[in-house]
Design a protein around this motif. Structure first.
Motif, short mmCIF file in Angstrom:
data_model
loop_
_atom_site.label_atom_id
_atom_site.label_comp_id
_atom_site.label_asym_id
_atom_site.label_seq_id
_atom_site.Cartn_x
_atom_site.Cartn_y
_atom_site.Cartn_z
N MET A 73 1.42 2.35 -3.42
CA MET A 73 0.21 2.92 -4.05
C MET A 73 0.03 4.37 -3.61
O MET A 73 -0.36 5.23 -4.41
N VAL A 74 0.36 4.66 -2.35
CA VAL A 74 0.25 6.03 -1.84
C VAL A 74 1.15 6.97 -2.65
O VAL A 74 0.76 8.09 -2.98
N LYS A 75 2.34 6.49 -3.00
CA LYS A 75 3.26 7.33 -3.80
C LYS A 75 2.64 7.72 -5.13
O LYS A 75 2.94 8.78 -5.68
N LEU A 76 1.80 6.84 -5.69
CA LEU A 76 1.23 7.12 -7.02
C LEU A 76 -0.07 7.91 -6.96
O LEU A 76 -0.51 8.45 -7.97
N ARG A 77 -0.67 7.96 -5.78
CA ARG A 77 -2.02 8.54 -5.70
C ARG A 77 -2.05 9.98 -6.20
O ARG A 77 -2.95 10.38 -6.91
N ARG A 78 -1.01 10.76 -5.83
CA ARG A 78 -1.02 12.18 -6.20
C ARG A 78 -0.01 12.50 -7.31
O ARG A 78 0.23 13.67 -7.59
N PRO A 97 0.82 -1.23 0.00
CA PRO A 97 0.00 0.00 0.00
C PRO A 97 0.85 1.27 0.00
O PRO A 97 0.47 2.27 -0.61
N ALA A 103 -3.78 2.44 -7.04
CA ALA A 103 -3.55 3.85 -6.69
C ALA A 103 -4.72 4.76 -7.04
O ALA A 103 -4.79 5.89 -6.58
N ASN A 104 -5.65 4.26 -7.84
CA ASN A 104 -6.82 5.05 -8.21
C ASN A 104 -6.44 6.42 -8.79
O ASN A 104 -6.94 7.45 -8.34
N ASN A 105 -5.52 6.39 -9.75
CA ASN A 105 -5.08 7.63 -10.40
C ASN A 105 -5.08 7.38 -11.91
O ASN A 105 -4.10 6.93 -12.48
#
Ligand SMILES: [Zn+2]
Length: 305
Positions: free
Chosen positions: A71-76, A68, A98-100
């Motif tokens: 994934m946080v790194k890719l979120r924004r 996870p 990542a939902n991006n």
């Protein structure tokens, strides 16, 4: 911050002096799957781009656990630079989590750094799992040939320009400057390895074919029988015999490889193990794409003496 100091920092940063450190005025948040691509993105992005990596330098980049925190790194992130050719297939699972949507294949923020790279060792026939981790699109370790950096950075600049069109000229200027420095350094590396042209070496994993081919060296064999699968005793016996017969002196190992096994093979063949950096950050002191070749070229030349 006082205005004068800001002015000085801005001037230094535009000259490319302040390459490291978190850029205060970054307009693009980029993430690269590997440390090599992180370094190349930093080199062309300068203070305009803040870059993070998914894999760490001490990891085997074929095999990164999807967590996870990645994934946080890719979120924004605005931009994701991937190696492609299935080296970093795990990055796809990170993107999915990542939902991006910008970073999906075909998205505005997606860069496949391998596009246009002349790929070596593309398998002629069918590939299946019994052959081990053979990459059906060819050998993915192209960043170890410094000459591919011209294509790779063109792909990166294209992606950066898509997400920050106003900075196009700055990216292109930095890329040209970097390629100038790289070209001068490559002439130096070629000279250092000139004396060993045609030398045959054995490698642990098939990561080095781009590097060896660029500098006129030959790969005589691999410790790994099939990529990613522990070698059979029969394969090792044949390899040791071949090394003795051909008087092969050097076995190249990545820091993530099986050191004990490599030492045993080298000992029995009267050769030596040299640990090279398979990516930026793999070995202490290798902090940029230029460091990577400085280190590897010198370590290999020393071992071949
Ligand atoms: Zn590989």
């Amino acid at each position: 911050m006082p205005r004068l100091l800001r002015g000085i920092l801005a001037a230094l940063s535009s000259l490319g002096v302040l390459v490291a450190g978190a850029p205060a005025d970054a307009t693009v948040r980029a993430v690269a799957s590997t440390p090599d691509l992180k370094s190349l993105t930093e080199l062309v992005g300068g203070g305009l781009v803040e870059v993070d990596a998914l894999a760490r330098g001490n990891q085997n980049v074929h095999d990164v656990e999807v967590r996870p925190s990645l994934m946080v790194k890719l979120r924004r992130a605005d931009l994701l630079v991937v190696n492609g050719l299935e080296l970093d297939g795990w990055a796809e699972a990170v993107v999915q989590g990542a939902n991006n949507p910008r970073l999906l294949v075909g998205g505005v923020g997606r860069v496949d750094a391998s596009r246009g790279v002349p790929v070596l060792e593309v398998p002629a026939g069918r590939v299946d799992r019994s052959m081990g981790d053979v990459h059906p699109q060819g050998n993915p370790h192209y960043t170890l040939d410094p000459q591919t950096a011209a294509i790779v950075t063109a792909n990166i600049v294209e992606g950066l320009t898509r997400v920050a069109p106003a900075d196009r000229e700055a990216f292109e200027t930095r890329r040209r400057e970097f390629l100038g420095r790289l070209g001068a350094a490559q002439a130096r590396w070629t000279k250092t390895l000139e004396a060993f042209r045609g030398a045959r070496v054995v490698v642990n994993h098939n990561s080095w074919i781009y590097f060896l081919s660029r500098f006129g060296l030959e790969q005589a064999g691999t410790v790994e029988d099939r990529p990613g699968i522990p070698p059979s005793p029969g394969h090792l016996a044949r390899l040791i015999q071949q090394m003795r017969q051909e008087r092969i002196k050097v076995l190249i190992l990545e820091p993530w490889g099986d050191r004990k096994l490599a030492e045993r093979v080298a000992n029995e063949a009267a050769a030596r193990v040299v640990v090279l950096a398979h990516t930026v950050g793999a070995v202490k002191g290798v902090e940029s794409y230029l460091d990577l070749f400085d280190y590897n070229v010198n370590a290999l030349a020393e071992a071949l003496k």
